[in-house]
Motif scaffolding. Structure first.
Motif, short mmCIF file in Angstrom:
data_model
loop_
_atom_site.label_atom_id
_atom_site.label_comp_id
_atom_site.label_asym_id
_atom_site.label_seq_id
_atom_site.Cartn_x
_atom_site.Cartn_y
_atom_site.Cartn_z
N LEU A 76 1.46 2.89 -9.52
CA LEU A 76 0.39 3.11 -10.49
C LEU A 76 0.64 4.38 -11.30
N GLN A 77 1.15 5.42 -10.66
CA GLN A 77 1.47 6.64 -11.40
C GLN A 77 2.52 6.37 -12.46
N PHE B 212 0.83 -1.20 0.00
CA PHE B 212 0.00 0.00 0.00
C PHE B 212 0.87 1.26 0.00
N SER B 213 2.01 1.20 0.68
CA SER B 213 2.89 2.37 0.76
C SER B 213 3.44 2.75 -0.62
N SER B 214 3.66 1.77 -1.47
CA SER B 214 4.26 2.04 -2.78
C SER B 214 3.25 2.03 -3.92
N LEU B 215 2.01 1.68 -3.62
CA LEU B 215 1.02 1.47 -4.69
C LEU B 215 0.78 2.73 -5.50
N GLY B 216 0.68 3.87 -4.81
CA GLY B 216 0.39 5.11 -5.52
C GLY B 216 1.45 5.44 -6.55
N SER C 131 -6.23 8.81 -7.60
CA SER C 131 -5.89 9.91 -6.71
C SER C 131 -4.67 9.56 -5.86
N PRO C 132 -3.54 10.25 -6.03
CA PRO C 132 -2.35 9.94 -5.22
C PRO C 132 -2.56 10.19 -3.74
N GLN C 133 -3.39 11.19 -3.42
CA GLN C 133 -3.65 11.46 -2.01
C GLN C 133 -4.37 10.29 -1.34
N LEU C 134 -5.31 9.70 -2.07
CA LEU C 134 -6.03 8.55 -1.53
C LEU C 134 -5.09 7.37 -1.33
N LEU C 135 -4.26 7.07 -2.33
CA LEU C 135 -3.37 5.93 -2.23
C LEU C 135 -2.30 6.14 -1.15
N ASP C 136 -1.80 7.38 -1.03
CA ASP C 136 -0.80 7.67 -0.01
C ASP C 136 -1.37 7.50 1.39
N SER C 137 -2.68 7.73 1.52
CA SER C 137 -3.30 7.65 2.85
C SER C 137 -3.70 6.23 3.23
N LEU C 138 -3.66 5.29 2.28
CA LEU C 138 -4.15 3.93 2.57
C LEU C 138 -3.44 3.26 3.75
N PRO C 139 -2.09 3.29 3.83
CA PRO C 139 -1.46 2.63 4.99
C PRO C 139 -1.92 3.19 6.32
N TYR C 140 -2.14 4.50 6.36
CA TYR C 140 -2.53 5.14 7.62
C TYR C 140 -4.00 4.90 7.92
N LEU C 141 -4.82 4.84 6.87
CA LEU C 141 -6.23 4.49 7.09
C LEU C 141 -6.35 3.07 7.61
#
Length: 346
Positions: free
Chosen positions: A295-296, A288-292, A303-313
């Motif tokens: 994919l980019q 999840f940390s590297s997914l954003g 949305s990079p903000q959504l993917l960047d927040s996934l580990p913390y969510l």
């Protein structure tokens, strides 16, 4: 973010990538799922090391919320050593790793003295250490004093090509083209599983975490077990912190660990205080940390903000779930976790 994008460029061959490459061997190894799996292991390694350390600490009944601070102290110690130590590259890296372990261990020792000897509230002590050593604290001050951001870290963890199998389809980049710290983490998972569930010392450790009074009555030195495993946990957190300047980000930045210590805390719960399950969780969070960025790099518009927040969510979800007494009992948390022990006089 710029440094991480540069790193990912090396992983998936984005134009402009300049950091040492994480070999995939081309062909089938450039498949998106292989790249994500390789990234999961890479980004999951520091999480795994820190979480294994916290698992040992919590198995003794001590809750340490200072993991983030210990990782940052390990990171700043490793960066300074890698810049200033002399000798061949492998020796400098070894010295940097040892320095990180010492820095993390000293921070954990401070926590141990406060909560075991002086019986300070464990949550308060752990938070104080994270604040003291955090991005706006001691690690930032030392980095500024030592001018660590003036240039790249010159000596870094190199990827190995074990047996010349690094370019083997699929398994090559996953198993035979990792750095030495990743291989160490795999060996550590096996050792800790044996230690916890097959050794007498591990049995004593679990007894201390479940019922320190009963363990004491059996002749087990409760405070010694708690001290040793808290400090060892800190050394592993420091080692996880060292992974950032030595492997992930070539330039120092304040708060370089990016809150990964909090994820490590959640991973212990996610893995039911078992090293094998913590490994699975670490790589899941690593993916999840590297997914954003992955994919980019493949021009997938998410949305990079959504993917960047996934580990913390995911971390928040795990912590909310286990906050109930039912989950605490079912998940197998040490019964005496977070509880100070004062030996009764006989």
């Amino acid at each position: 973010m710029i440094a991480l994008t540069t790193l990912l460029g090396a992983i998936v061959q984005v134009p402009g990538g300049s950091v040492q490459s994480i070999a995939t061997g081309g062909g089938v190894n450039d498949n998106l799922f292989v790249v994500i799996a390789v990234s999961a292991i890479f980004y999951g390694t520091p999480l795994l090391l820190a979480a294994l350390g916290e698992m040992l600490t919590e198995r003794s009944g001590i809750l340490n919320l200072g993991v983030e601070g210990e990782m940052l102290m390990g990171a700043v110690a490793a960066a300074w050593t890698a810049i200033h130590a002399s000798g061949p590259g492998w020796l400098v890296v070894l010295q940097a790793l040892l320095a990180a372990m010492v820095a993390g261990g000293l921070a954990a020792l401070l926590h141990a003295v406060l909560v075991i000897t002086f019986r300070v509230e464990q949550i308060v002590s752990g938070l104080a250490i994270t604040i003291l050593a955090g991005a706006a604290g001691l690690s930032s001050y030392l980095a500024s004093t030592w001018d660590l951001a003036s240039g790249p870290v010159p000596h870094r963890l190199e990827l190995l090509d074990v047996g010349g199998l690094g370019s083997t389809p699929i398994v090559g980049p996953l198993l035979f083209s990792q750095n030495v710290l990743t291989y160490f983490s795999w060996a550590l998972v096996v050792f800790l599983w044996w230690y916890l569930f097959r050794s007498r010392a591990g049995l004593h450790l679990r007894a201390v975490g479940e019922s320190p009074a009963t363990a004491d009555a059996m002749g087990i030195n409760v405070n010694r077990y708690r001290y040793v495993h808290t400090v060892v946990g800190g050394t592993l957190a420091g080692l996880g912190g060292a992974f950032f300047p030595l492997a992930i980000i070539p330039l120092w930045s304040d708060g370089v660990t990016g809150g990964r210590g909090w994820i490590a805390l959640a991973l212990v719960i996610f893995g039911f205080w078992r090293p094998d399950l913590i490994l699975v969780g670490a790589y899941l969070f690593g993916a999840f940390s590297s997914l954003g960025l992955t994919l980019q790099a493949r021009n997938v518009q998410v949305s990079p903000q959504l993917l960047d927040s996934l580990p913390y969510l995911m971390t928040i979800v795990v912590l909310v779930f286990v906050s109930t007494g039912w989950a605490r009992r079912r998940l197998g948390a040490p019964a005496a976790l977070g509880t100070a022990y004062e030996r009764e006089e006989r």
